[in-house]
Design an enzyme around this catalytic site. Structure first.
Site, PDB file in Angstrom:
ATOM      1  N   ASP A 222     -34.198 -37.110  61.389  1.00 54.14           N
ATOM      2  CA  ASP A 222     -33.203 -37.955  62.044  1.00 54.14           C
ATOM      3  C   ASP A 222     -32.322 -37.120  62.973  1.00 54.14           C
ATOM      4  O   ASP A 222     -31.920 -36.010  62.627  1.00 54.14           O
ATOM      5  CB  ASP A 222     -32.344 -38.599  60.939  1.00 54.14           C
ATOM      6  CG  ASP A 222     -31.282 -39.517  61.488  1.00 54.14           C
ATOM      7  OD1 ASP A 222     -31.651 -40.557  62.050  1.00 54.14           O
ATOM      8  OD2 ASP A 222     -30.091 -39.186  61.366  1.00 54.14           O
TER       9      ASP A 222
ATOM     10  N   GLU B 103     -37.012 -37.554  65.653  1.00 58.59           N
ATOM     11  CA  GLU B 103     -36.216 -38.566  66.348  1.00 58.59           C
ATOM     12  C   GLU B 103     -35.337 -37.813  67.345  1.00 58.59           C
ATOM     13  O   GLU B 103     -34.236 -37.362  67.011  1.00 58.59           O
ATOM     14  CB  GLU B 103     -35.322 -39.380  65.404  1.00 58.59           C
ATOM     15  CG  GLU B 103     -34.690 -40.550  66.146  1.00 58.59           C
ATOM     16  CD  GLU B 103     -33.245 -40.893  65.777  1.00 58.59           C
ATOM     17  OE1 GLU B 103     -32.783 -41.967  66.176  1.00 58.59           O
ATOM     18  OE2 GLU B 103     -32.565 -40.088  65.112  1.00 58.59           O
TER      19      GLU B 103
ATOM     20  N   GLN C 266     -19.151 -38.940  58.783  1.00 55.32           N
ATOM     21  CA  GLN C 266     -20.432 -38.219  58.690  1.00 55.32           C
ATOM     22  C   GLN C 266     -20.307 -36.819  59.297  1.00 55.32           C
ATOM     23  O   GLN C 266     -20.736 -36.584  60.433  1.00 55.32           O
ATOM     24  CB  GLN C 266     -21.516 -38.965  59.464  1.00 55.32           C
ATOM     25  CG  GLN C 266     -22.091 -40.151  58.738  1.00 55.32           C
ATOM     26  CD  GLN C 266     -22.937 -41.004  59.661  1.00 55.32           C
ATOM     27  OE1 GLN C 266     -22.582 -41.230  60.814  1.00 55.32           O
ATOM     28  NE2 GLN C 266     -24.054 -41.476  59.161  1.00 55.32           N
TER      29      GLN C 266
ATOM     30  N   ASP D 201     -23.121 -46.218  56.977  1.00 53.59           N
ATOM     31  CA  ASP D 201     -24.047 -46.153  58.107  1.00 53.59           C
ATOM     32  C   ASP D 201     -25.434 -46.514  57.575  1.00 53.59           C
ATOM     33  O   ASP D 201     -26.425 -45.843  57.856  1.00 53.59           O
ATOM     34  CB  ASP D 201     -24.029 -44.756  58.738  1.00 53.59           C
ATOM     35  CG  ASP D 201     -24.955 -44.643  59.937  1.00 53.59           C
ATOM     36  OD1 ASP D 201     -25.310 -45.692  60.518  1.00 53.59           O
ATOM     37  OD2 ASP D 201     -25.345 -43.502  60.283  1.00 53.59           O
TER      38      ASP D 201
ATOM     39  N   HIS E 243     -26.237 -34.387  59.486  1.00 53.80           N
ATOM     40  CA  HIS E 243     -24.943 -34.695  58.882  1.00 53.80           C
ATOM     41  C   HIS E 243     -25.137 -35.215  57.470  1.00 53.80           C
ATOM     42  O   HIS E 243     -26.254 -35.571  57.077  1.00 53.80           O
ATOM     43  CB  HIS E 243     -24.228 -35.760  59.718  1.00 53.80           C
ATOM     44  CG  HIS E 243     -25.116 -36.918  60.085  1.00 53.80           C
ATOM     45  ND1 HIS E 243     -25.844 -36.963  61.253  1.00 53.80           N
ATOM     46  CD2 HIS E 243     -25.438 -38.051  59.418  1.00 53.80           C
ATOM     47  CE1 HIS E 243     -26.544 -38.082  61.303  1.00 53.80           C
ATOM     48  NE2 HIS E 243     -26.324 -38.756  60.194  1.00 53.80           N
TER      49      HIS E 243
ATOM     50  N   TYR F 200     -29.251 -32.326  67.663  1.00 57.26           N
ATOM     51  CA  TYR F 200     -27.818 -31.966  67.641  1.00 57.26           C
ATOM     52  C   TYR F 200     -27.463 -30.962  66.541  1.00 57.26           C
ATOM     53  O   TYR F 200     -26.319 -30.922  66.092  1.00 57.26           O
ATOM     54  CB  TYR F 200     -26.977 -33.239  67.437  1.00 57.26           C
ATOM     55  CG  TYR F 200     -27.485 -34.454  68.181  1.00 57.26           C
ATOM     56  CD1 TYR F 200     -27.533 -34.471  69.570  1.00 57.26           C
ATOM     57  CD2 TYR F 200     -27.929 -35.584  67.496  1.00 57.26           C
ATOM     58  CE1 TYR F 200     -27.995 -35.586  70.252  1.00 57.26           C
ATOM     59  CE2 TYR F 200     -28.391 -36.702  68.174  1.00 57.26           C
ATOM     60  CZ  TYR F 200     -28.429 -36.695  69.544  1.00 57.26           C
ATOM     61  OH  TYR F 200     -28.884 -37.798  70.217  1.00 57.26           O
TER      62      TYR F 200
END
Ligand code: BGC
Length: 542
Positions: A190, A232, A158, A49, A92, A194
């Site tokens: 980042d 972000e 991830q 990624d 992650h 979540y």
């Protein structure tokens, strides 16, 4: 100025950009007129990624150099008055990270296992959307070693860290301190909405996620008062506001304004200012010591998550007719190809980026009008080598072209033989030199960075007009009038400016004085896609 070390400049000719190469190009960046560098992840990683899959937090990927190189880079940047923002990717890790390897082998329920989020079935938290729609079918992936499913909001390689385990926050703060101690000035957080999962929710923006951010901020306030956190959070304005925290701001100092970005493109496509004025109206006030970060493009797809389904279809049809240009809920193209190399539209959008409330973020190469390659996988097409000259590999590297980390752009319109720093530096009319001038003009006035914003409402909706106003500690007030024509045809507009009667609008790029403002509406005409920045000056100062 956002860049990827891997794609910027290769100093040892192994085909991959590195810290030493970046250091050798710092003068270019400083001369552009920016004041901060944001580096994409440069840590050890399988790079499935593009480095956001981190396998080791406190080290440098050997392809990019050593810790000593990173330290030298920070010192060299600081010497030139450039600050450094790096990535703190804490939602992650890579599945190659030792924490995950330890977790999958550890006993169920043990502290080591609980570094990540596990379940015996893949139905838990089923109210959670999938972000990488084109690749992932579920937010759960079976791990045969652990004999359980692990949770991931992004790629299935991830796994998400488990912030319900206090050890995780402790470890993450350790990582943060490591880079701040090295001299990094700011951290981009980042994928920050979540962090925490709770049954029966959509698992975004939960109160417990904000508690984690408050703990991170408390650590900054206690030990690193001059450093900055940048969120972000790809969310609607009212859901992004909490990332600045409460009171004076006890979470992030800055946050990207995700919904504004697609609406700048929307206004241009519809030839109507409404998408922009509408989102500005919905943008809440933020604490005085906080700031939005605004952008036109970045290393990801141009995300269309924060628009309605109808708006997304409209933007896809307009800007990404070729389906290969679409990925997930977005468009994997750079600025210039999105605008079909139309200098007027590139300049217009850039003028909005540089004059709207917030700190403008420029993506490397867009100052040249660099192109992209939608035939590369994932979002690699917007991450190709910086184009320095018409030489082999665009002057990025002297390695064999086959060895390059990504192929440079070579098509006749955007290829490095046409679009490169060397040629544009010598051309007074190049986009590069235009961008430099714009940045220099922007820097002369504090109102752009700090001022308030008020939109005007001329009856012609193809005209976007706004006032930026700033009063300094000594009581001196700067007033800037920005006017943009978002249409392909010439337009006239009448602006209600009587409160500034007697002021003289001075066009800021050329310095010419326009007729003084009076009691009657101020009449302006604008060529297609034109914009003006006027400083409203007192007559006696003329
Ligand atoms: C980064 C992406 C990345 C994702 C998952 C993001 O928000 O900007 O480039 O793919 O996190 O790691």
């Amino acid at each position: 100025y956002q860049l990827h070390i891997k794609s910027f400049f290769d100093s040892n000719n192994d085909g991959i950009g590195d810290f030493a190469g970046l250091i050798s190009k710092l003068d270019y960046i400083a001369e552009l007129g920016v004041n901060t560098l944001w580096l994409l992840p440069f840590y050890p990683s399988p790079r499935r990624d593009d480095g956001y899959d981190i396998a080791e937090y406190k080290a440098v990927h050997p392809d990019y150099g050593s810790m000593a190189d990173a330290r030298r880079f920070i010192a060299e940047a600081h010497k030139r008055g450039l600050r450094v923002i790096t990535e703190l990717v804490i939602n992650h890790t890579s599945d190659q990270h030792p924490w995950f390897q330890r977790a999958r082998h550890a006993k169920r329920g043990s502290k080591a296992r609980e570094f990540y989020v596990w379940s015996d079935d893949d139905q838990k938290y089923d109210g959670t959307r999938i972000i990488f729609l084109d690749t992932e079918k579920s937010n759960w992936t079976w791990d045969p070693v652990a004999g359980q499913y692990f949770w991931h909001r992004f790629y299935s390689h991830q796994p998400d860290l488990n912030f319900d385990n206090p050890q995780v926050l402790k470890a993450v703060i350790g990582v943060m301190r490591f880079w701040l101690d090295l001299g990094v000035d700011g951290l981009r957080l980042d994928a920050i909405p979540y962090l925490i999962e709770r049954d029966g929710t959509n698992n975004e923006n939960l109160a417990e996620t904000h508690d984690v951010l408050k703990a991170i901020r408390a650590e900054i306030d206690a030990n690193y008062p001059d450093r900055m956190l940048l969120a972000e959070a790809n969310q609607w304005p009212e859901d992004t506001r909490p990332y600045f925290g409460e009171g004076d701001g006890d979470e992030c100092h800055m946050a990207f304004h995700f919904p504004l970005m697609p609406r700048m493109y929307m206004a241009l496509a519809m030839e109507d200012r409404f998408p922009i004025t509408d989102i500005l109206r919905q943008t809440p006030e933020i604490p005085a010591n906080c700031q939005w970060a605004i952008f036109l493009r970045n290393h990801d797809e141009l995300t269309l998550e924060m628009v309605t389904d109808r708006e997304r279809d409209y933007l896809w049809n307009y800007y990404a007719e070729d389906r290969r240009a679409r990925i997930n809920l977005g468009i994997r193209r750079r600025l210039a190809p999105l605008l079909q190399r139309d200098r007027r539209r590139i300049e217009l959008l850039t003028s909005l980026l540089l004059s709207m409330p917030g700190t403008p973020t420029l993506y490397y190469g867009d100052e040249l009008g660099m192109g992209d390659n939608i035939y590369l996988g994932d979002r690699d097409g917007v991450r190709t080598p910086m184009q320095w000259s018409p030489d082999r590999n665009g002057g990025f590297s002297r390695a064999d072209p086959q060895r390059l980390v990504l192929p440079p752009i070579m098509d006749p319109l955007y290829g490095y033989q046409t679009v490169n720093v060397e040629a544009q530096s010598h051309d007074p009319h190049s986009l590069l030199n235009w961008t430099r001038r714009m940045l220099a003009v922007r820097k002369q006035q504090k109102a752009f960075g700090r001022g308030s914003l008020r939109t005007l409402t001329p009856s012609n909706r193809r005209i976007l007009a706004y006032i930026r106003e700033y009063t300094d500690a000594d009581g001196n007030t700067e007033v800037i009038l920005c006017v943009a024509n978002v249409s392909r045809a010439a337009q006239a507009a009448e602006l209600e400016l009587s409160q500034y009667a007697d002021k003289v609008p001075v066009e800021m790029l050329g310095g010419s004085a326009f007729p003084p403002i009076g009691q009657l509406p101020f009449l302006l005409t604008l060529p297609p896609y034109a914009f003006y920045w006027f400083l409203l000056a007192s007559r006696d100062r003329m």
